[in-house]
Design a protein around this motif. Sequence first.
Motif, PDB file in Angstrom:
ATOM      1  N   ALA A   1       4.245   6.547  14.619  1.00  0.00           N
ATOM      2  CA  ALA A   1       3.441   5.405  14.185  1.00  0.00           C
ATOM      3  C   ALA A   1       4.280   4.532  13.260  1.00  0.00           C
ATOM      4  CB  ALA A   1       2.189   5.891  13.465  1.00  0.00           C
ATOM      5  N   ASN A   2       3.855   3.280  13.088  1.00  0.00           N
ATOM      6  CA  ASN A   2       4.668   2.314  12.353  1.00  0.00           C
ATOM      7  C   ASN A   2       3.824   1.632  11.281  1.00  0.00           C
ATOM      8  OD1 ASN A   2       6.842   0.576  11.796  1.00  0.00           O
ATOM      9  ND2 ASN A   2       6.030  -0.965  13.206  1.00  0.00           N
ATOM     10  N   PHE A   3       4.316   1.666  10.050  1.00  0.00           N
ATOM     11  CA  PHE A   3       3.624   0.919   8.992  1.00  0.00           C
ATOM     12  C   PHE A   3       3.986  -0.557   9.115  1.00  0.00           C
ATOM     13  CE2 PHE A   3       3.315   5.168   7.289  1.00  0.00           C
ATOM     14  CZ  PHE A   3       2.091   5.158   6.635  1.00  0.00           C
TER      15      PHE A   3
ATOM     16  N   GLU B   1       2.639  -2.579   3.794  1.00  0.00           N
ATOM     17  CA  GLU B   1       2.688  -1.561   2.757  1.00  0.00           C
ATOM     18  C   GLU B   1       1.622  -1.863   1.715  1.00  0.00           C
ATOM     19  OE1 GLU B   1       4.831   1.016   2.525  1.00  0.00           O
ATOM     20  OE2 GLU B   1       6.051   0.516   4.281  1.00  0.00           O
TER      21      GLU B   1
ATOM     22  N   LYS C   1      -4.661  -9.953  -0.133  1.00  0.00           N
ATOM     23  CA  LYS C   1      -3.677  -9.787  -1.207  1.00  0.00           C
ATOM     24  C   LYS C   1      -4.024 -10.681  -2.382  1.00  0.00           C
ATOM     25  CE  LYS C   1       0.876  -8.234   0.212  1.00  0.00           C
ATOM     26  NZ  LYS C   1       2.199  -8.673   0.636  1.00  0.00           N
ATOM     27  N   LYS C   2      -4.549 -11.864  -2.087  1.00  0.00           N
ATOM     28  CA  LYS C   2      -4.833 -12.803  -3.189  1.00  0.00           C
ATOM     29  C   LYS C   2      -6.003 -12.325  -4.038  1.00  0.00           C
ATOM     30  CE  LYS C   2      -7.504 -16.080  -0.365  1.00  0.00           C
ATOM     31  NZ  LYS C   2      -7.243 -15.472   0.949  1.00  0.00           N
TER      32      LYS C   2
ATOM     33  N   SER D   1       2.162  10.634   9.906  1.00  0.00           N
ATOM     34  CA  SER D   1       2.065   9.290   9.312  1.00  0.00           C
ATOM     35  C   SER D   1       0.629   8.971   8.914  1.00  0.00           C
ATOM     36  CB  SER D   1       2.577   8.227  10.294  1.00  0.00           C
ATOM     37  OG  SER D   1       3.975   8.331  10.415  1.00  0.00           O
TER      38      SER D   1
ATOM     39  N   GLU E   1       0.140  10.697   5.698  1.00  0.00           N
ATOM     40  CA  GLU E   1       0.928   9.967   4.692  1.00  0.00           C
ATOM     41  C   GLU E   1       0.141   8.740   4.210  1.00  0.00           C
ATOM     42  OE1 GLU E   1       4.922   9.598   6.327  1.00  0.00           O
ATOM     43  OE2 GLU E   1       5.282   7.838   5.067  1.00  0.00           O
TER      44      GLU E   1
ATOM     45  N   GLU F   1      -1.260   8.160   0.380  1.00  0.00           N
ATOM     46  CA  GLU F   1      -0.790   7.024  -0.439  1.00  0.00           C
ATOM     47  C   GLU F   1      -1.923   6.172  -0.982  1.00  0.00           C
ATOM     48  OE1 GLU F   1       3.522   6.382   1.767  1.00  0.00           O
ATOM     49  OE2 GLU F   1       1.988   4.833   1.920  1.00  0.00           O
TER      50      GLU F   1
END
Lengths: 334, 370
Positions: free
Chosen positions: A205-207, A210, A234-235, A255, A258, A262
């Motif tokens: 799998a691919n992040f 982040e 994000k804002k 993943s 993981e 996190e």
Amino acid sequence: MSKKTFRESINEAIKQEMRRDENVIVLGEDVAGGAGTKGDQDAWGGPMAVTKGLAPEFGRERVIDTPITESAIIGTAAGAALTGLRPIADLMFVDFMGVCFDQIFNQAGKFRYMFGGKAVTPLTIRTMYGGGLRAASQHSQCLYPIFTHIPGLKVVIPSNPYDAKGLFVQAVRDDDPVVFFEHKMMYDDEGEVPDELYTIPFGEANFTREGKDVALISMGRTVNLCNQVADEIKKDNISCSVLDLRTLSPLDEDSILEAVEETGRVVIVDESSPRCNVATDISALISDKAFSSLKAPVKMITPPHTPVPFSPALEDLYLPSADNIKKTISNILN
Amino acid sequence: MADSIIPIVMPKWGLAMKEGSVTSWLKNEGDKVNKGETFVEIETEKVVNEFESPEEGILLKKVIENDIKVPVGSLIAILGNENTDTNEIEKFIEDFQSNFTPPSDDEEDSNLEKIIQIKNIDINYLQLGENNSKNIVFVHGFGGDLNNWMFNQEELSSNFNTFSIDLPGHGKSSKNIDQGNLEYLSDIVKDFCNQNNLEKICLVGHSLGGGICLNIALENSELVESLILISPIGLGKEIDNYVEEFIKSESRRDLKPQLEKLYYNKELITRDLVNEVLKFKRLDGVEKALQIIKDGTLIENNNQKTFLGDKIETLKSKISIIWGENDEIIPNTHIKELPSNIETHIFKESGHMSHIEKSKEVNEIIVKLN
């Protein structure tokens, strides 16, 4: 390296693999188009023009227009794979799997096991899935959970043009039957894709983002929805990681765990019907193996348990949306 | 006194960089920032690095928030003096933002890279600063590419005619190579210089590239006027098993701990950076090419295959050798074996990649030697 669409990246993957290995063939309904007529040859290249240009370069012996019979396409391809070719069979809409499912799950998927590991079935089945094209309930389903359920099949579901090419080349070179899912609304998506051949291994799998507050886990087209949400919120000072599963079988459990460790908060976005789908499977995995990392209940965003509506307004409501994901994130953060 | 308003914009580190974000501010609003002082950390797709202030002034305003990606050239902060009026700052920001157009996607910067045929293979390279007379050629290390010089080449191109190349089997150069010994790799670089009619060059080489550059200089003193070697091979026996492990690592999980050995600051190894390296490693032909170079030049019986240390006394070019105190790939003790008249530098808080972790200092050494 240059910008290519999802369609171009798959076309290029097929073309380059056919040049590299003469055992690679393509078969399906109108994969070229015009066979046996005096009219326009290579008229179609499949319903979405993904295989256009193959017949003129490789000839009708390697780019085979078949009758409108899914059972014949898959049966022929499975037999060809068993006897030394590397066929790429086009199942067109995954909704049509019903008429050829025996060949897929009980024949191709079992050969290696039934013949004591002495037979391999290097078969790639390309198929289109998903809603959004206003194509009604018989041409809009996802159905990848059904294939994921079958041991012996590999299930690949790329979210972007770079992954599409690398995963497709891996599928062609893989010695087991691989079902390759292409969302029908993604063919014009663009991305940087190397001109050279490359592979992406299955089960990694691919992040794509982040973050530390919430993990969004998804596959195929809805990964892009998750990326969009992660960028937009994000804002508001919310940081989301996005995990693109890339392959459903094999599944990159490490993943997933993981991502949970996190963040402690997980939203799984899955466009397939909600009973026994990928979201429920991952949710079960997390509660089994990462329960102590959780700060909030695992949330699943899926359509309701109904056929895909034909009404455009209802179809839009049916599909997972950015708003839906944002609301769910804000609920588990409060 | 500093000007009343000094705009600080998102820098462009290397050709691939299209956008970046601020990961942390090392100064607060109202703090004084000296010229050349690092005051903000910026993250690109490839790397996190500290940004040095181009001017002196008071940090008047942080214009963008942390972790928001903005295009190269976007306003990120305002410096100025203590007398600057708040309204003036606001007005400046407003004017800047309304006039700012991000560089368009169609501007394919990578077009600046060119392919040249050497010994029947494609060699990809980048030339910057072609109007300057003094030539620098950068040669990267094993598994790297010309982007490794992103903090050096562009900066030095204002005073030098600079070239960086992708070695055979690396970057955008050909992957189908049939030999990888030191003579072959040296000939490629030497022919590259000859085909571009370069004379009296400064060769800058890192690790494997350092060995290549030293070898060229030993045999072609007329071509190489000066030589900068950063953690080079060829000056001792010991080398970490990084080379074998790098070739073997197929997944993000396996590759990450290997890449972490390269840097003093392990936080530089983000998932994005690991993915970038995996993208290269997964191209057809790369694994075989790396293996050929490993066997041809780098490793024999778990030690370095190439040793040039005994010839270094015969070197006619000016030379400076740079090492990181925390280099985990090739030990910096190799410096101690050298004749005492050779200029050496060991940087604290720096690993195998001093040209990235101590780019400012490395650039100063390059300028000084020339």
